[in-house]
Write an enzyme that holds these catalytic residues in place. Structure first.
Site, mmCIF file in Angstrom:
data_model
loop_
_atom_site.group_PDB
_atom_site.id
_atom_site.type_symbol
_atom_site.label_atom_id
_atom_site.label_comp_id
_atom_site.label_asym_id
_atom_site.label_seq_id
_atom_site.Cartn_x
_atom_site.Cartn_y
_atom_site.Cartn_z
ATOM 1 C CB CYS A 104 39.740 47.349 38.751
ATOM 2 S SG CYS A 104 41.493 47.360 38.986
ATOM 3 C CG ASN B 168 34.910 51.155 42.902
ATOM 4 O OD1 ASN B 168 35.822 50.786 42.214
ATOM 5 N ND2 ASN B 168 34.917 50.875 44.325
ATOM 6 C CG HIS C 24 40.680 50.017 42.084
ATOM 7 N ND1 HIS C 24 40.120 48.661 41.850
ATOM 8 C CD2 HIS C 24 39.482 50.800 42.847
ATOM 9 C CE1 HIS C 24 38.921 48.580 41.777
ATOM 10 N NE2 HIS C 24 38.711 49.827 42.243
#
Length: 362
Positions: free
Chosen positions: A169, A329, A309
């Protein structure tokens, strides 16, 4: 006598009708309901573990835990715009599996991130429910700024991608922010996330996790040329670095960057989003496992040690009843609002203000 006997028998029959019929109604099949839901869930998300008894039992237990969590979170909703939770592709995972497969272990920020306001304090926003007055205060933060900013409408934001089981990520959010900043003055060019996964130093561990600011430091100090996605495609695993030693000067480089803690000073983040472009941020997404849509206001800690994240913020909306950031995302378009999440403004929700990375490219 015959008359009274008939009357008595009639009364008995009527009484039996009132008292016997309810007994015949079967009780609600509450124990079967989760099983039926689980089978529907497996069909909807194309799960194929039904023939493996032990795996089925493990997934069913995780699924029931998810149902309990969904019920709890939704019971705390106080507004129609507040986040709503339900079944997702992650609802058959345990919390540990979700953390391991789609996030990274909670960590203190490895790099010292200067606070834009040394007098601000870090707050734990776990289970906070901002009042109407606090929401109005957040709207005041945007005084003098455009009421809405959405860089997707400018054509500089690439499509939502899925990182799969690769914990990169940190690379997705950084690369996609670089793409956007370059696209402000050029055509949108898809850049290589895999190059970052395979090659980035400064303690980055490929699909095992990494850090936005560490990646930007490596790119800047070594004047790394960022290759295109076509040249260096995503493979969803960490491989041997094979980036080109030399590339034409027209390829993209980091011109400058900054990593700030904006806890308590999110107005600075709003200004950057309005006047410059998207940013990459570290986040605590552990409570996002069953997120469907709406504005997240609580359920996640904002402490630096809870960050697990990384995402990209591409805009905001100050006109909404609950003003929010628009967050891109990297779990595919089936998650959340077509791959996006909305986070409330002004409260360091999910720790979004702890590590804010602003980038300029050449």
């Amino acid at each position: 006598m015959a008359y009274w006997r008939l009357m008595l028998e009639g009364l008995v029959v009527i009484a039996l009708l009132f008292f016997a019929i309810p007994v015949k109604v079967p009780p609600p099949q509450t124990k079967q309901q989760p099983t039926q839901q689980f089978h529907s869930y497996m069909k909807q998300f194309n799960k194929s573990y039904q023939t493996d008894t032990s795996e089925y039992d493990k997934r069913f237990q995780a699924f029931q835990d998810a149902l309990s969590s969904i019920e709890l979170y939704n019971s705390l909703r106080k507004h129609n715009d507040t986040a709503i939770y339900g079944l997702t592709q992650f609802s058959d995972l345990t919390k540990d599996e979700f953390l391991s497969n789609h996030l990274t272990k909670s960590k203190q920020i490895r790099h010292k991130i200067p606070n834009h306001n040394d007098n601000s304090e870090e707050n734990d926003d776990f289970k906070r429910n901002p009042s109407k007055e606090q929401r109005i205060k957040r709207q005041i933060l945007g005084n003098g700024l455009p009421p809405k900013v959405d860089w997707r409408l400018k054509g500089i934001i690439s499509d939502v991608k899925s990182q799969g089981l690769c914990g990169a990520c940190w690379a997705f959010s950084t690369v996609q922010t670089i793409e956007a900043m370059y696209a402000k003055t050029h055509n949108l060019t898809l850049l290589s996330v895999q190059q970052m996964i395979d090659c980035a130093e400064n303690g980055n561990l490929g699909c095992m996790g990494g850090d936005i600011c560490g990646l930007l430091s490596w790119l800047f100090k070594n004047n790394i040329t960022i290759q295109s996605e076509k040249e260096y495609p995503f493979t969803s695993k960490t491989e041997k670095c094979h980036m080109k030693a030399s590339l034409p000067k027209k390829n993209i480089h980091i011109k400058k960057y900054s990593c700030f803690s904006l806890v308590g000073t999110e107005d600075e983040l709003l200004k950057w989003l309005a006047n410059n472009g998207p940013v990459a941020v570290a986040i605590n997404a552990l409570s996002w496992q069953n997120y469907l849509g709406g504005v997240i206001q609580h359920h996640c800690s904002g402490l630096p040690g809870s960050l697990n994240h990384a995402v990209q913020i591409v805009g905001y909306d100050l006109t909404a009843e609950i003003p929010y950031y628009i967050v891109k995302n990297s779990w595919g378009t089936t998650f959340g609002n077509k791959g996006y999440v909305n986070l409330a403004i002004g409260e360091n929700i999910c720790g979004l203000a702890n590590e804010v990375s602003m980038i300029d490219v050449v």
